[in-house]
Scaffold this motif. Structure first.
Motif, PDB file in Angstrom:
ATOM      1  N   ILE A  46       0.864  -1.179   0.000  1.00 46.31           N
ATOM      2  CA  ILE A  46       0.000   0.000   0.000  1.00 46.31           C
ATOM      3  C   ILE A  46       0.899   1.227   0.000  1.00 46.31           C
ATOM      4  CG2 ILE A  46      -1.861  -1.204   1.223  1.00 46.31           C
ATOM      5  CD1 ILE A  46      -1.115   0.558   3.686  1.00 46.31           C
ATOM      6  N   SER A  47       0.431   2.302  -0.586  1.00 50.24           N
ATOM      7  CA  SER A  47       1.235   3.523  -0.596  1.00 50.24           C
ATOM      8  C   SER A  47       1.215   4.138   0.803  1.00 50.24           C
ATOM      9  CB  SER A  47       0.718   4.506  -1.636  1.00 50.24           C
ATOM     10  OG  SER A  47      -0.530   5.008  -1.260  1.00 50.24           O
ATOM     11  N   LEU A  48       2.231   4.918   1.105  1.00 55.39           N
ATOM     12  CA  LEU A  48       2.373   5.473   2.453  1.00 55.39           C
ATOM     13  C   LEU A  48       1.357   6.565   2.765  1.00 55.39           C
ATOM     14  CD1 LEU A  48       6.256   5.503   2.819  1.00 55.39           C
ATOM     15  CD2 LEU A  48       4.616   3.868   3.751  1.00 55.39           C
ATOM     16  N   ASN A  49       0.635   7.035   1.750  1.00 55.62           N
ATOM     17  CA  ASN A  49      -0.422   8.020   2.002  1.00 55.62           C
ATOM     18  C   ASN A  49      -1.799   7.481   1.605  1.00 55.62           C
ATOM     19  OD1 ASN A  49      -0.073   8.016  -0.722  1.00 55.62           O
ATOM     20  ND2 ASN A  49       0.116  10.228  -0.940  1.00 55.62           N
ATOM     21  N   GLU A  50      -1.916   6.161   1.546  1.00 56.16           N
ATOM     22  CA  GLU A  50      -3.158   5.478   1.140  1.00 56.16           C
ATOM     23  C   GLU A  50      -4.310   5.784   2.092  1.00 56.16           C
ATOM     24  OE1 GLU A  50      -5.163   3.123  -1.406  1.00 56.16           O
ATOM     25  OE2 GLU A  50      -3.046   2.599  -1.361  1.00 56.16           O
ATOM     26  N   LYS A  51      -5.471   6.128   1.522  1.00 54.42           N
ATOM     27  CA  LYS A  51      -6.691   6.257   2.322  1.00 54.42           C
ATOM     28  C   LYS A  51      -7.299   4.871   2.468  1.00 54.42           C
ATOM     29  CE  LYS A  51      -8.071  10.903   1.066  1.00 54.42           C
ATOM     30  NZ  LYS A  51      -9.105  11.726   0.416  1.00 54.42           N
ATOM     31  N   ILE A  52      -7.763   4.577   3.658  1.00 55.37           N
ATOM     32  CA  ILE A  52      -8.395   3.288   3.940  1.00 55.37           C
ATOM     33  C   ILE A  52      -9.887   3.548   4.083  1.00 55.37           C
ATOM     34  CG2 ILE A  52      -8.515   1.374   5.562  1.00 55.37           C
ATOM     35  CD1 ILE A  52      -5.532   2.258   6.273  1.00 55.37           C
ATOM     36  N   THR A  55     -16.444   0.124   4.590  1.00 52.91           N
ATOM     37  CA  THR A  55     -17.850   0.274   4.243  1.00 52.91           C
ATOM     38  C   THR A  55     -18.677  -0.665   5.116  1.00 52.91           C
ATOM     39  OG1 THR A  55     -17.213   0.765   1.965  1.00 52.91           O
ATOM     40  CG2 THR A  55     -19.517   0.229   2.358  1.00 52.91           C
ATOM     41  N   PHE A  56     -19.684  -0.110   5.777  1.00 53.15           N
ATOM     42  CA  PHE A  56     -20.569  -0.872   6.653  1.00 53.15           C
ATOM     43  C   PHE A  56     -21.944  -0.994   6.011  1.00 53.15           C
ATOM     44  CE2 PHE A  56     -17.197   0.543   9.372  1.00 53.15           C
ATOM     45  CZ  PHE A  56     -17.010  -0.516  10.247  1.00 53.15           C
ATOM     46  N   ASP A  57     -22.792  -1.829   6.589  1.00 54.89           N
ATOM     47  CA  ASP A  57     -24.124  -2.053   6.026  1.00 54.89           C
ATOM     48  C   ASP A  57     -25.141  -1.017   6.476  1.00 54.89           C
ATOM     49  OD1 ASP A  57     -24.285  -2.948   8.648  1.00 54.89           O
ATOM     50  OD2 ASP A  57     -25.547  -4.674   8.152  1.00 54.89           O
ATOM     51  N   GLU A  58     -24.764  -0.114   7.385  1.00 54.04           N
ATOM     52  CA  GLU A  58     -25.651   0.965   7.810  1.00 54.04           C
ATOM     53  C   GLU A  58     -24.815   2.162   8.256  1.00 54.04           C
ATOM     54  OE1 GLU A  58     -27.917   0.023  11.394  1.00 54.04           O
ATOM     55  OE2 GLU A  58     -26.715  -1.796  11.556  1.00 54.04           O
ATOM     56  N   GLN A  59     -25.487   3.308   8.421  1.00 52.25           N
ATOM     57  CA  GLN A  59     -24.778   4.533   8.777  1.00 52.25           C
ATOM     58  C   GLN A  59     -24.136   4.408  10.150  1.00 52.25           C
ATOM     59  OE1 GLN A  59     -27.216   8.008   8.429  1.00 52.25           O
ATOM     60  NE2 GLN A  59     -27.446   7.794   6.218  1.00 52.25           N
ATOM     61  N   ILE A  60     -22.913   4.959  10.234  1.00 54.30           N
ATOM     62  CA  ILE A  60     -22.117   4.867  11.463  1.00 54.30           C
ATOM     63  C   ILE A  60     -22.137   6.205  12.192  1.00 54.30           C
ATOM     64  CG2 ILE A  60     -19.768   4.480  12.335  1.00 54.30           C
ATOM     65  CD1 ILE A  60     -21.180   1.960  11.221  1.00 54.30           C
ATOM     66  N   LYS A  79     -12.865  10.277   8.912  1.00 53.55           N
ATOM     67  CA  LYS A  79     -14.045  10.967   8.393  1.00 53.55           C
ATOM     68  C   LYS A  79     -15.138   9.912   8.223  1.00 53.55           C
ATOM     69  CE  LYS A  79     -11.279  14.057   5.560  1.00 53.55           C
ATOM     70  NZ  LYS A  79     -10.927  14.396   4.187  1.00 53.55           N
ATOM     71  N   VAL A  80     -16.336  10.248   8.631  1.00 51.23           N
ATOM     72  CA  VAL A  80     -17.466   9.341   8.461  1.00 51.23           C
ATOM     73  C   VAL A  80     -18.425   9.983   7.471  1.00 51.23           C
ATOM     74  CG1 VAL A  80     -19.379   8.165   9.598  1.00 51.23           C
ATOM     75  CG2 VAL A  80     -17.198   8.421  10.777  1.00 51.23           C
ATOM     76  N   ARG A  81     -18.729   9.254   6.413  1.00 49.72           N
ATOM     77  CA  ARG A  81     -19.660   9.707   5.383  1.00 49.72           C
ATOM     78  C   ARG A  81     -20.744   8.654   5.217  1.00 49.72           C
ATOM     79  NH1 ARG A  81     -17.258  13.697   6.357  1.00 49.72           N
ATOM     80  NH2 ARG A  81     -15.834  14.834   5.028  1.00 49.72           N
ATOM     81  N   GLY A  82     -21.772   8.718   6.052  1.00 48.01           N
ATOM     82  CA  GLY A  82     -22.863   7.750   5.980  1.00 48.01           C
ATOM     83  C   GLY A  82     -22.393   6.372   6.401  1.00 48.01           C
ATOM     84  N   LYS A  83     -22.352   5.434   5.444  1.00 43.90           N
ATOM     85  CA  LYS A  83     -21.939   4.063   5.711  1.00 43.90           C
ATOM     86  C   LYS A  83     -20.432   3.874   5.587  1.00 43.90           C
ATOM     87  CE  LYS A  83     -26.249   2.125   3.947  1.00 43.90           C
ATOM     88  NZ  LYS A  83     -26.839   1.175   2.997  1.00 43.90           N
ATOM     89  N   LYS A  84     -19.712   4.893   5.121  1.00 45.52           N
ATOM     90  CA  LYS A  84     -18.269   4.768   4.900  1.00 45.52           C
ATOM     91  C   LYS A  84     -17.478   5.482   5.982  1.00 45.52           C
ATOM     92  CE  LYS A  84     -18.642   4.198   0.029  1.00 45.52           C
ATOM     93  NZ  LYS A  84     -17.852   3.893  -1.078  1.00 45.52           N
ATOM     94  N   VAL A  85     -16.421   4.818   6.435  1.00 39.26           N
ATOM     95  CA  VAL A  85     -15.460   5.410   7.363  1.00 39.26           C
ATOM     96  C   VAL A  85     -14.147   5.520   6.598  1.00 39.26           C
ATOM     97  CG1 VAL A  85     -14.224   5.132   9.532  1.00 39.26           C
ATOM     98  CG2 VAL A  85     -16.606   4.389   9.360  1.00 39.26           C
ATOM     99  N   ILE A  86     -13.637   6.732   6.465  1.00 37.84           N
ATOM    100  CA  ILE A  86     -12.410   6.975   5.710  1.00 37.84           C
ATOM    101  C   ILE A  86     -11.309   7.316   6.692  1.00 37.84           C
ATOM    102  CG2 ILE A  86     -11.331   8.391   3.923  1.00 37.84           C
ATOM    103  CD1 ILE A  86     -14.309   8.939   2.985  1.00 37.84           C
ATOM    104  N   ILE A  87     -10.229   6.538   6.631  1.00 34.62           N
ATOM    105  CA  ILE A  87      -9.085   6.727   7.528  1.00 34.62           C
ATOM    106  C   ILE A  87      -7.906   7.136   6.670  1.00 34.62           C
ATOM    107  CG2 ILE A  87      -7.587   5.652   9.240  1.00 34.62           C
ATOM    108  CD1 ILE A  87      -9.837   3.526   9.589  1.00 34.62           C
ATOM    109  N   GLU A  88      -7.248   8.226   7.040  1.00 32.64           N
ATOM    110  CA  GLU A  88      -6.075   8.663   6.291  1.00 32.64           C
ATOM    111  C   GLU A  88      -4.989   9.104   7.261  1.00 32.64           C
ATOM    112  OE1 GLU A  88      -6.892  12.061   3.801  1.00 32.64           O
ATOM    113  OE2 GLU A  88      -8.336  12.827   5.228  1.00 32.64           O
ATOM    114  N   PRO A  89      -3.729   8.920   6.866  1.00 32.56           N
ATOM    115  CA  PRO A  89      -2.643   9.325   7.765  1.00 32.56           C
ATOM    116  C   PRO A  89      -2.541  10.848   7.821  1.00 32.56           C
ATOM    117  CG  PRO A  89      -1.752   8.631   5.665  1.00 32.56           C
ATOM    118  CD  PRO A  89      -3.228   8.363   5.613  1.00 32.56           C
TER     119      PRO A  89
END
Length: 140
Positions: A46-52, A55-60, A79-89
């Motif tokens: 994975i790249s060293l600045n990769e966003k992870i 995705t969940f089945d319902e809003q978090i 960052k939480v966007r509905g059902k997606k949780v975005i993790i970045e360094p």
């Protein structure tokens, strides 16, 4: 006075609604489930600045996501966007360590349903996921 009136009208027209669950319907009593992760678990190179992206089945619930997600040896943003949780360094992932994402049972949906069990996701910026061994003697 006229400027104040137009400023108030502009403010009212540009105000955003609060994100949250839609009311009504059946009561949600099921725990959120991880549907997918990008990159997938045990990914390498994975790249060293990769966003992870998880995705969940319902809003978090964003507050619970900040409390439940831990990554050792790395500073990160969530960052939480509905059902997606975005993790970045905050800068880059530390290449000396695995990116070990631990999602605790305190992760909740908007109805306060917690995860059924904790989740671990392992990612590596190298060619492989190291298999560590514990060496030593067992003493009575």
């Amino acid at each position: 006075m006229v400027i104040l009136f137009y400023t108030a009208i502009l403010f009212l027209l540009s105000a955003c609604a609060v994100q949250g669950p839609i009311s009504g319907g059946l009561v949600d009593s099921s725990a959120p489930k991880l549907v997918s992760s990008y990159p997938s678990n045990f990914s390498t190179n994975i790249s060293l600045n990769e966003k992870i992206i998880l995705t969940f089945d319902e809003q978090i619930d964003p507050i619970s996501a900040n409390e439940a997600i831990k990554i050792n040896y790395n500073d990160f943003r969530i960052k939480v966007r509905g059902k997606k949780v975005i993790i970045e360094p905050k800068s880059i992932w530390d290449s000396n360590y695995l990116v070990n994402i631990y999602i605790g049972r305190s992760l909740k949906d908007y109805q306060k349903n917690s995860l059924e069990f904790p989740i671990n996701i392992f990612l590596s910026s190298s060619d492989s996921i190291p298999l560590n061994e514990i060496n030593g003697d067992i003493i009575d």
